[in-house]
Enzyme design. Structure first.
Site, PDB file in Angstrom:
ATOM      1  N   LYS A  53      82.724-138.241  -0.865  1.00 58.00           N
ATOM      2  CA  LYS A  53      81.595-137.169  -1.572  1.00 58.00           C
ATOM      3  C   LYS A  53      81.871-135.783  -0.821  1.00 58.00           C
ATOM      4  O   LYS A  53      81.827-134.710  -1.777  1.00 58.00           O
ATOM      5  CB  LYS A  53      80.007-137.843  -0.807  1.00 58.00           C
ATOM      6  CG  LYS A  53      79.623-138.976  -1.640  1.00 58.00           C
ATOM      7  CD  LYS A  53      78.228-139.550  -1.139  1.00 58.00           C
ATOM      8  CE  LYS A  53      78.090-140.650  -1.978  1.00 58.00           C
ATOM      9  NZ  LYS A  53      76.876-141.460  -1.552  1.00 58.00           N
ATOM     10  N   GLN A  97      72.655-142.123   3.739  1.00 54.77           N
ATOM     11  CA  GLN A  97      73.570-143.054   3.060  1.00 54.77           C
ATOM     12  C   GLN A  97      73.088-144.616   3.305  1.00 54.77           C
ATOM     13  O   GLN A  97      72.894-144.775   4.341  1.00 54.77           O
ATOM     14  CB  GLN A  97      75.027-142.833   3.675  1.00 54.77           C
ATOM     15  CG  GLN A  97      76.270-143.850   2.981  1.00 54.77           C
ATOM     16  CD  GLN A  97      76.111-143.521   1.714  1.00 54.77           C
ATOM     17  OE1 GLN A  97      76.140-142.440   0.877  1.00 54.77           O
ATOM     18  NE2 GLN A  97      76.810-144.403   0.598  1.00 54.77           N
ATOM     19  N   ASP A 120      69.483-138.089  -4.628  1.00 55.40           N
ATOM     20  CA  ASP A 120      69.571-139.442  -4.754  1.00 55.40           C
ATOM     21  C   ASP A 120      68.653-140.001  -5.958  1.00 55.40           C
ATOM     22  O   ASP A 120      68.744-141.195  -6.363  1.00 55.40           O
ATOM     23  CB  ASP A 120      69.386-140.235  -3.430  1.00 55.40           C
ATOM     24  CG  ASP A 120      71.039-140.630  -2.898  1.00 55.40           C
ATOM     25  OD1 ASP A 120      71.930-140.863  -3.871  1.00 55.40           O
ATOM     26  OD2 ASP A 120      71.225-140.819  -1.812  1.00 55.40           O
TER      27      ASP A 120
HETATM   28  N1  GUN Z   1      75.056-146.586  -0.879  1.00 53.90           N
HETATM   29  C1  GUN Z   1      75.671-147.099  -2.032  1.00 53.90           C
HETATM   30  N2  GUN Z   1      75.449-145.914  -3.426  1.00 53.90           N
HETATM   31  C2  GUN Z   1      74.455-145.250  -2.837  1.00 53.90           C
HETATM   32  C3  GUN Z   1      73.941-143.738  -3.294  1.00 53.90           C
HETATM   33  O1  GUN Z   1      74.127-143.549  -4.527  1.00 53.90           O
HETATM   34  N3  GUN Z   1      73.379-143.059  -2.352  1.00 53.90           N
HETATM   35  C4  GUN Z   1      72.980-143.337  -1.204  1.00 53.90           C
HETATM   36  N4  GUN Z   1      72.395-142.558  -0.535  1.00 53.90           N
HETATM   37  N5  GUN Z   1      73.523-144.507  -0.459  1.00 53.90           N
HETATM   38  C5  GUN Z   1      74.325-145.322  -1.244  1.00 53.90           C
END
Ligand code: GUN
Length: 299
Positions: A53, A97, A120
């Site tokens: 990311k 996350q 998100d």
């Molecule tokens: N863990 C797995 N996929 C995601 C996501 O799209 N966002 C977040 N914050 N955590 C994740």
């Protein structure tokens, strides 16, 4: 059975097209969008996702701020950080996350994020608006990425039976809401299966589009697929493999090799849904930035 070569839905390619568009838009901005990432503990998979990311953001003129907390961090520690990020006008997007080491307060942590910075799409405000058919919301990245990928390949959803395996708050649940909405390019008839579902293989086989988001390698086998169905594989599972340099290889939820003989189109792992999720995080961050700068929303 008719044996056919299925179309590979190339998420990596579409993600790079979308990324190029984002980079063009951010290049001309005086202040750059800024994304805060909170990482609690040291989950190996999370470390890799976060690294991807951050490097993607960097290439798209999106600034990031990584906040690492030890796995012993309390709910209040995390809530205090979210509060200060909510109040910080230089921060446009905030993600925590998942999974958190302590699942008990995962919900309250997600709920604390300012909905306008919730890139998100996990907060009740955003999920609630999506449920109510209000498009003025940030949509969860993986569901949005799957929708964009299907739409890029002109795979119509209207009137189709979409079977989703998994009801997670990150993928299955929001995806089921998005695809069944009365939005242009949606209008699917959606069935959401879970671990208690009876006759799962039969239900799966009735899907014109089958989407698996359960995290179980090769769970989806050829006998669960309708002839000519579209298969979307959200799973990213590590299989120990000493013949690979890293000691493991990635496998989706789908037995790709056999399933591709019967489906009409399928997403690969890696290179399918994964890159789309990250591209959508960047898209949402730019959208949040525009929202906070009172400029019109991009589509
Ligand atoms: N863990 C797995 N996929 C995601 C996501 O799209 N966002 C977040 N914050 N955590 C994740």
């Amino acid at each position: 059975h008719i044996f056919r070569m299925s179309l590979i839905l190339n998420g990596k390619e579409l993600a790079s097209i979308i990324s190029a568009e984002i980079a063009q838009q951010t290049a001309v901005l005086a202040t750059k969008p800024r994304l805060a990432i909170i990482l609690v503990g040291n989950n190996l998979a999370s470390e890799i996702y976060i690294r991807n990311k951050i490097s993607c953001a960097k290439s798209l003129n999106i600034e990031t701020q990584l906040i690492r907390l030890p796995s012993t961090a309390t709910k209040n520690n995390i809530l205090e950080i979210i509060k200060s990020l909510n109040e910080d006008p230089t921060i446009n997007g905030i993600i925590v996350q998942a999974p958190l080491p302590n699942k008990n307060f995962q919900e309250s942590v997600f709920e604390a994020i300012d909905p306008q910075k919730d890139v998100d799409g996990f907060t009740p405000a955003n999920i609630g608006r999506l449920c109510n058919g209000n498009r003025n919301c940030l949509v969860a990245c993986t569901p949005l990425g799957i929708w964009k990928l299907l739409s890029y390949y002109n795979i119509s959803l209207s009137g189709k039976h979409v079977v989703i395996l998994g009801r997670s708050r990150i993928v299955g649940r929001p995806l089921s809401i998005l695809l069944s909405q009365k939005f242009e390019g949606c209008n699917a008839t959606v069935t959401v299966c879970n671990s208690q579902t009876k006759h799962l293989a039969e239900i799966a086989q009735s899907g014109d589009i089958l989407i698996s988001a359960i995290g179980n390698p090769k769970f989806v086998t050829k006998n669960m697929i309708k002839d000519g169905a579209v298969v979307v594989d959200v799973g990213i599972n590590r299989i120990p493999d000493n013949t690979c340099p890293k000691g493991y290889r990635l496998s989706g939820d789908v037995d790709f090799e056999h399933v591709q003989e019967i489906c009409s189109a399928i997403t690969p792992v890696p290179g399918g849904v994964g890159p789309m999720t990250i591209a959508m995080l960047m898209h949402n961050t730019l959208q949040a930035f525009e929202l906070q700068n009172k400029r019109p929303l991009t589509k």
